[in-house]
Design a protein around this motif. Sequence first.
Motif, PDB file in Angstrom:
ATOM      1  N   ARG B 465       0.814  -1.211   0.000  1.00 42.76           N
ATOM      2  CA  ARG B 465       0.000   0.000   0.000  1.00 42.76           C
ATOM      3  C   ARG B 465       0.852   1.267   0.000  1.00 42.76           C
ATOM      4  N   GLY B 485      -6.151   8.989   3.968  1.00 42.28           N
ATOM      5  CA  GLY B 485      -7.588   8.838   4.076  1.00 42.28           C
ATOM      6  C   GLY B 485      -8.192   7.844   3.108  1.00 42.28           C
ATOM      7  N   LEU B 486      -7.408   7.383   2.149  1.00 41.03           N
ATOM      8  CA  LEU B 486      -7.976   6.537   1.103  1.00 41.03           C
ATOM      9  C   LEU B 486      -8.170   5.097   1.576  1.00 41.03           C
ATOM     10  N   SER B 487      -9.252   4.488   1.077  1.00 37.97           N
ATOM     11  CA  SER B 487      -9.471   3.072   1.391  1.00 37.97           C
ATOM     12  C   SER B 487      -8.469   2.244   0.607  1.00 37.97           C
ATOM     13  N   ASP B 488      -8.293   0.985   1.042  1.00 38.99           N
ATOM     14  CA  ASP B 488      -7.384   0.101   0.324  1.00 38.99           C
ATOM     15  C   ASP B 488      -7.803  -0.016  -1.134  1.00 38.99           C
ATOM     16  N   ALA B 489      -9.115  -0.182  -1.341  1.00 38.38           N
ATOM     17  CA  ALA B 489      -9.605  -0.366  -2.707  1.00 38.38           C
ATOM     18  C   ALA B 489      -9.219   0.818  -3.580  1.00 38.38           C
ATOM     19  N   ALA B 490      -9.350   2.011  -3.024  1.00 33.68           N
ATOM     20  CA  ALA B 490      -9.021   3.205  -3.794  1.00 33.68           C
ATOM     21  C   ALA B 490      -7.530   3.254  -4.093  1.00 33.68           C
ATOM     22  N   VAL B 491      -6.724   2.810  -3.131  1.00 32.54           N
ATOM     23  CA  VAL B 491      -5.273   2.809  -3.346  1.00 32.54           C
ATOM     24  C   VAL B 491      -4.911   1.806  -4.428  1.00 32.54           C
ATOM     25  N   TYR B 492      -5.492   0.597  -4.313  1.00 25.92           N
ATOM     26  CA  TYR B 492      -5.150  -0.451  -5.294  1.00 25.92           C
ATOM     27  C   TYR B 492      -5.596  -0.042  -6.693  1.00 25.92           C
ATOM     28  N   ASP B 531     -11.272  -6.168 -10.163  1.00 28.33           N
ATOM     29  CA  ASP B 531     -10.907  -5.549  -8.894  1.00 28.33           C
ATOM     30  C   ASP B 531      -9.891  -6.392  -8.142  1.00 28.33           C
ATOM     31  N   GLN B 533      -8.078  -7.574  -4.370  1.00 30.13           N
ATOM     32  CA  GLN B 533      -8.068  -7.649  -2.920  1.00 30.13           C
ATOM     33  C   GLN B 533      -6.692  -8.128  -2.530  1.00 30.13           C
ATOM     34  N   SER B 535      -3.912  -8.764   1.032  1.00 29.23           N
ATOM     35  CA  SER B 535      -3.539  -8.486   2.411  1.00 29.23           C
ATOM     36  C   SER B 535      -2.051  -8.788   2.549  1.00 29.23           C
TER      37      SER B 535
END
Lengths: 120, 698
Positions: B465, B485-492, B531, B533, B535
């Motif tokens: 990330r 402030g960005l969500s993980d999804a937004a970063v990815y 999309d 995902q 971790s």
Amino acid sequence: MATILAVDDSASMRQMVAFTLKGAGHTVTEAADGQAALDLAKRQKFDLVLSDVNMPRMDGITLARELRALPSFKFVPILMLTTEGGMNKKQEGKAAGATGWIVKPFNPEQLLATIKRVMG
Amino acid sequence: MSIDMEQFKTTFIEESLEGLDIMESVLLEMQPGEAEADEVDNIFRAAHSIKGGSATFGFQDITQFTHVVETLLDQVRSGQRAVTQEAIDLFLQSVDIVRDMLASAQEGFDIDQAQVAAVQAGLERMLNSTPASEPAAATPSDDGATDEHEHGTSGEAAAPAGGGWAITFKPFPDMLRSGNDVVRLFRELAELGEFRAEADLSAMPALVDMAPEEACISWQVTLRGEIPREAVAEIFEWVDDECELTIHPLDEAAALTPVTAAEPETTAVAEAPVVQAAPPAAERRSSERRKSRSAGAESSSIRVSIDKVDALINMVGELVITQSMLSQLGEDLTLDKVERLKDGLSELERNTRELQENVMSIRMLPISFAFNRFPRMAHDLSSKLGKQVELKMSGEQTELDKTVMEKIGDPLVHLVRNAIDHGIEAPEARRAAGKAETGTVHLNAYHQGGNILIEIRDDGAGLDRERILAKAVERGLIGASEGAGLSDAAVYAFLFEPGFSTAAVVSDVSGRGVGMDVVKRNITALGGAIDVQSSPGEGSTFTIRLPLTLAILDGQLVRVGEQTFIVPLVSIIESLQMEQGRVNAIAGAAELYKLREDYLPIIRLYDAFDLRPDSTNLTDGLLVVVEGNGRQAGLLVDDLLGQQQVVIKSLETNFKKVEGLSGATILGDGTVALIVDIGGIIQLSQGGGQTRAGSAAA
């Protein structure tokens, strides 16, 4: 004109053989391996069988042997399509009951000439 | 009779490519030292067919190359040669070479001759290395005796001028059982020259003892004319081990005693290791072939399982029955038969629906077609990168539209390559992290609703990330402070931005320009989505969602004035009635609608397509909120009609390409409805609004 069963696992060879023979006025039925050919032969009579040697499920040599065991195929000419190096395959084919062979690669003219030899 | 061999070449190339795929997958599973007979048979048969076909259809380079491969495989098959890792690798390389040769035959580009030569040299070295006992004993031993009696060729080979041949021919009793026939042989001989045969009936039993299926007559044949010996021998070629045969020049015949026939000379030619002459079609192949197929990778033919075709035929049969029932009813239709008419019509509806479903399924292929290349790729890549990777695949039988399949291939390659290159760590790193040294990449496909989902899951390090954020800031996609402030999804999601690569070292394997943005674009072009995902330390999963087919679309029918448009259901987020207070008009630019926290550009469809709407007042119409190419907009329409599946007809092939429209369809009442290209129309409206979408739409 003759009713011919053409057996080869290669679709392109089958196409070529069928196209050539149909062009010469014969009726052609195709089978993709020995087993399929044998199943057909049990239901229908053919004047000539052309078969590849190396095929999945049932090879051409076994097919020749099985066909010869059918009453209706006792004397029907069976020609094996073999490759040039396959002298022992020719012998094996003969031993299994094949009438003769056509050496691959052959062109349509050679094929028709050989058929003419058998069918007159 | 002359037959153009060109027409069979396409089939030959297709089946050869399939054969190569089989060879490859078997070779990849093969372990040194333990070849199973089935496996070897399979690859031998594939190589053998390719060689035979290539010789027949005039691809000499392929024939020559596969000949060596085939010989080696034959030695493996007959147990003369052990399977070594070196052999497996060489065979795999050979598969690549032949594949290149086929592709070059098909599309006319040049292949890397140096590489061909290198692999060929390797194969020949192998052929000459191990003392693979040369199959000298190939001829069956019972024939050995006759082989010794090789005919003296000196005096006999040349045809005696004006002479002829004396032939003694004594069929063995079983000769007829091979389908050979004395009459046929004689007929052929008679074509060569003046033919005369005398029958020797001495061995013929009395009629009661005679077996009609056995040959019992011997023959003395004289054949006059200038005839080469080979011509005579050739006629007896098929029966020479089923008879006693002597062929002598007429004048000497009397002096000689019969000898059992030997192999005719022709076989000596057949056994010599010559490369056979090309069939006549060979010369004209290159120019014509190029015309016959475009360079595009999308092939125009399709293989359909026979079950599907049978099911279709069956359904057409039912349709015919229903039709004849209805036409009988129609001949003298009275009111009391209305019930039966209704039954007939509902039967017809069922037939039609089933037929439609089944016809559509013809375009569907199992996704294994796309997956098949990955075992090889994983094998090659991981050894190149010094990683240990196990590739698992599941759901290979999941079916997907052929066109989608062809277009999803490259994105999948990219994702799998990334998973192995960037996802899976080196063995040491994995051990240090307490994981098994062998990493796993799992390809999975399954259906969900009207979509097919393809997952590429690795158990590697996961996405970093911080590094993605740093890169996003560096590229100016976000401000330095915005990241937290960005969500993980937004970063990815930044991964899919053009030119975005976080690989610290651009390796030879990936990171060569074609980026994830292209992957995303290709998938979007198919009406799909991707999309991610991830971790840290556990791995990442990329999920691709694709429509099942491109030919049918779930559509929302909308009305603008007199015209019906279709909006793809997958692009619609919601539909709503607008409130005047939330509309913001920006002078000289688009109108915006404040939907919750976001401002949506409003696209007046009537304006875009130059139509007369019911009302130009925003609050009278409806706003359909759509998303395309990652951007949202609201389409102003007069009314929402029904939802239905529509069959897409191409505008380009039937009319011409119209900006803002992706196709057309014919509705149940026979009228034409146009399908809105959401990505295109948003693009158009944001291009300043001055460009009108296709004014041809009305």
